[in-house]
Design a protein around this motif. Structure first.
Motif, PDB file in Angstrom:
ATOM      1  N   UNK A 215       0.673  -1.132  -0.215  1.00 37.25           N
ATOM      2  CA  UNK A 215       0.201   0.139   0.237  1.00 37.25           C
ATOM      3  C   UNK A 215       0.633   0.958  -0.421  1.00 37.25           C
ATOM      4  N   UNK A 216       0.464   1.943  -0.886  1.00 37.37           N
ATOM      5  CA  UNK A 216       1.074   3.407  -0.414  1.00 37.37           C
ATOM      6  C   UNK A 216       0.446   4.470  -0.416  1.00 37.37           C
ATOM      7  N   UNK A 217       0.674   5.576  -0.044  1.00 40.71           N
ATOM      8  CA  UNK A 217      -0.071   6.576   0.488  1.00 40.71           C
ATOM      9  C   UNK A 217       0.576   7.649   1.478  1.00 40.71           C
ATOM     10  N   UNK A 218       0.252   9.142   0.509  1.00 40.45           N
ATOM     11  CA  UNK A 218       0.899   9.534   0.955  1.00 40.45           C
ATOM     12  C   UNK A 218       1.215  10.431   2.743  1.00 40.45           C
ATOM     13  N   UNK A 219       1.196   9.535   3.756  1.00 41.35           N
ATOM     14  CA  UNK A 219       0.970  10.024   4.618  1.00 41.35           C
ATOM     15  C   UNK A 219       2.193  10.435   5.879  1.00 41.35           C
ATOM     16  N   UNK A 220       2.020  11.050   6.723  1.00 38.90           N
ATOM     17  CA  UNK A 220       3.544  11.025   8.020  1.00 38.90           C
ATOM     18  C   UNK A 220       2.706  10.858   9.266  1.00 38.90           C
ATOM     19  N   UNK A 221       3.400  10.276   9.745  1.00 37.17           N
ATOM     20  CA  UNK A 221       3.530  10.430  11.901  1.00 37.17           C
ATOM     21  C   UNK A 221       3.048  11.611  11.869  1.00 37.17           C
ATOM     22  N   UNK A 222       2.178  11.601  12.524  1.00 39.08           N
ATOM     23  CA  UNK A 222       1.814  13.192  13.659  1.00 39.08           C
ATOM     24  C   UNK A 222       2.507  14.060  14.651  1.00 39.08           C
ATOM     25  N   UNK A 223       4.130  12.731  15.017  1.00 38.66           N
ATOM     26  CA  UNK A 223       4.707  13.289  16.275  1.00 38.66           C
ATOM     27  C   UNK A 223       5.092  13.868  16.647  1.00 38.66           C
ATOM     28  N   UNK A 224       5.341  14.969  17.510  1.00 39.26           N
ATOM     29  CA  UNK A 224       5.357  16.648  17.527  1.00 39.26           C
ATOM     30  C   UNK A 224       4.669  17.007  19.487  1.00 39.26           C
ATOM     31  N   UNK A 225       4.923  17.849  20.054  1.00 38.32           N
ATOM     32  CA  UNK A 225       5.349  18.038  20.868  1.00 38.32           C
ATOM     33  C   UNK A 225       4.273  19.021  21.523  1.00 38.32           C
ATOM     34  N   UNK A 226       3.398  18.019  22.596  1.00 39.21           N
ATOM     35  CA  UNK A 226       2.054  19.260  22.327  1.00 39.21           C
ATOM     36  C   UNK A 226       1.929  20.131  23.251  1.00 39.21           C
ATOM     37  N   UNK A 227       3.112  20.468  24.295  1.00 41.63           N
ATOM     38  CA  UNK A 227       3.275  21.646  25.827  1.00 41.63           C
ATOM     39  C   UNK A 227       2.565  23.029  25.540  1.00 41.63           C
ATOM     40  N   UNK A 228       3.311  23.280  23.842  1.00 44.50           N
ATOM     41  CA  UNK A 228       2.175  24.525  23.654  1.00 44.50           C
ATOM     42  C   UNK A 228       1.048  24.548  23.374  1.00 44.50           C
ATOM     43  N   UNK A 229       0.443  23.635  22.980  1.00 42.55           N
ATOM     44  CA  UNK A 229      -0.893  23.514  22.145  1.00 42.55           C
ATOM     45  C   UNK A 229      -1.419  23.720  23.545  1.00 42.55           C
ATOM     46  N   UNK A 230      -1.307  22.321  25.088  1.00 45.26           N
ATOM     47  CA  UNK A 230      -2.387  22.694  26.092  1.00 45.26           C
ATOM     48  C   UNK A 230      -1.159  23.411  26.607  1.00 45.26           C
ATOM     49  N   UNK A 231      -0.211  24.193  26.882  1.00 43.73           N
ATOM     50  CA  UNK A 231      -0.958  25.462  27.146  1.00 43.73           C
ATOM     51  C   UNK A 231      -1.439  26.658  26.626  1.00 43.73           C
TER      52      UNK A 231
END
Lengths: 354, 354
Positions: B207-223
């Protein structure tokens, strides 16, 4: 006489000249605590993560957090076999991190536990390990407050690996930067017992000996010493790479010479015998319940007496003195009156002993 | 209306009835975050290590240390492959622990890093991972201050495993015990991207798909969220086991029902398509950069607006409401007007995605 600040500056400058890592692939030696480990840590980790706490790294980082002064440390345990006379990977993982906090001058408080388990690992063995961790935590007065479990497929681990990280409150300022020519170096008990016990427990060698690992929490013995001699310069537990590796790190970072009286180093006869058969120098073999202490010469008697009054320090001994020259080297006065250089560990004669 | 104290008491009593572990051997499911993980954690770890911080365990422990209020958390990372579109084991290991601190209501400060390397692992790959960790730490405003490296022989690991532990200062009190019937549940962005990306990166499926992991730090969004809505009840990042697993844990421990509007759950079309081909329900697939937030209903609009003003929360959405009955269950309102139970994850459809 150079100041503490000058020593720190020297350490910083030495770090600027840090070695490049030339190996294209990781070898067992990179995990052994000796020369290859040092070059990996300095060229790879210190270089990338560059910050003051890490650059002056001892067994743990000392951090100011919200008005508190904390010690923070981590270690992964991959010992083989998982169970050995005197202990198992569980109490080793708790005691090791408790000791890394204690030698930083901290009162150990809280531990995390991260397990990497291999598919098919017996739950009864895991239960035994976890029970051992709980008992060790209780004995050391710490709580395991957070954890994580991952499972990998067969052949992607070796039963069970454990990481523990630890947090404590710093109560004493200890640092290699405080070591001075003239200081006295002592060890808290007979050396090399853990490493030799684990080697023999593998059953690959046809040697039998009445040996048990020295794995133990050292926070109480260290508290006894620091109460008696608050001006203690530094402490370091003699784990991977043994006493020789700790002394070499000390000599290198404090830019002093350390002169060891080999005949004064406490070693049980059966450990000496096993080391001879194994062709190993006990000075390079890991302990998991012994530490090196550096104290001002005038406090040496008080320090030794304090250690020896404690059940875990009965066989403590003065083993070396700090000199100005030749800087960065560890020398041994042999039993025959000669002198030899005790070099940093090269290679990994004892893989996976912690 | 029951009090917070009564909810805590219920949690304690539920723990008394904790399941026994019946399996004789560890399976991949014990590491998947679902039913088997829960039974292992409760019957083995909580039982042995028993202490208040651990028994009310969220993503991290909240501790009083020397007058400071600290969060402390740990995770091991065993993702395969080590490098995948959008990230690698390095930034994953940093972001994961940063996020576990942030969802506890803490400002992330310091991380430890413990490496278990397989003999023969390319140092160039290690360098790439370490560089990625350093960049992720910088982006999240944390420092990696202490570390450890172990090397095991060939065939005793799978290249590189990393444990990170983290320490932060708690600035907000968040707890599943504060969840109340009537509350609103939202997710910070489109789900299932990390898990699907890693599965496809293995190249075992055609399967091929144009996907990337969502890995990210969330501290700023949470703040941003906690500044706008300080009365936020709880946060949880939706990692192993996905959104469904987080909601089930919430429903079970708070003894409420959570009713999900399936059509409101944000999922990118290519993720939905890949999940259909893989035969997986995206609700059970891990994110590494999304969290679930529970807020009082009257604050839902403010919370959603706050999330959506931030680049990482543009696609945040309200996905569920908390009800009193049936306690402990997660229900879905389907697109066709029906209702189904969203159960806890059983087995491990996605091994080693973090």
């Amino acid at each position: 006489m150079i100041t503490e600040e000058q020593v720190l500056e020297r350490i910083r400058r030495a770090r600027e000249r840090r070695p490049r890592i030339r190996d294209e692939r990781i070898t067992l030696a990179h995990g052994a605590g000796g020369k290859a480990s040092q070059s990996l840590i300095e060229s790879m980790f210190v270089e990338a993560f560059r910050n003051p706490a890490l650059e002056l790294l001892g067994d743990g980082a000392v951090l100011g957090v919200d008005g508190a002064r904390l010690a923070f440390t981590t270690d992964s345990y991959v010992v083989s076999p998982l169970f050995f006379p005197g202990g198992d990977i569980g109490d080793l993982a708790v005691n090791g991190t408790v000791n890394d906090l204690a030698v930083t001058g901290a009162r150990p408080l809280y531990l995390s536990a991260g397990f990497i388990l291999e598919e098919g690992f017996p739950t009864a063995d895991l239960h035994r390990i976890v029970t051992s961790m709980a008992e060790a935590a209780k004995a050391a007065g710490v709580e395991i407050v957070t954890g994580d479990t991952k499972v990998v497929g067969r052949g992607k681990a070796d039963g069970c690996y454990i990481n523990t990280a630890g947090v404590g409150v710093v109560e004493h300022t200890l640092s290699v930067a405080r070591v001075r020519p003239g200081d006295t170096v002592m060890v808290s008990g007979p050396i090399a017992e853990h490493g030799v016990t684990v080697m023999l427990a593998r059953g690959e060698l046809d040697i039998e000996a009445d040996l048990t690992s020295d794995t133990a929490p050292l926070h109480d013995l260290i508290a006894t010493l620091l109460n008696a001699v608050p001006q203690t310069r530094m402490l370091r537990d003699a784990t991977r790479g043994g006493v020789a590796t700790v002394l070499n790190e000390m000599a290198r970072t404090s830019n002093t010479a350390i002169v060891v009286d080999e005949s004064a180093v406490p070693i049980r006869p059966q450990v000496n015998g096993a080391c001879e058969l194994l062709g190993m120098d006990p000075l390079y073999v890991a302990c998991e319940g012994r530490f090196i202490a550096v104290v001002p010469a005038e406090d040496a008697d008080t320090a030794l007496a304090a250690l020896q009054t404690h059940p875990k320090g009965q066989n403590a001994a003065v083993i070396a003195t700090v000199q100005a020259d030749p800087p960065g080297l560890v020398l041994a006065r042999t039993a025959f009156g000669g002198t030899r250089v005790i070099d940093t560990l090269v290679g990994d004669p004892l893989p996976r002993i912690c």
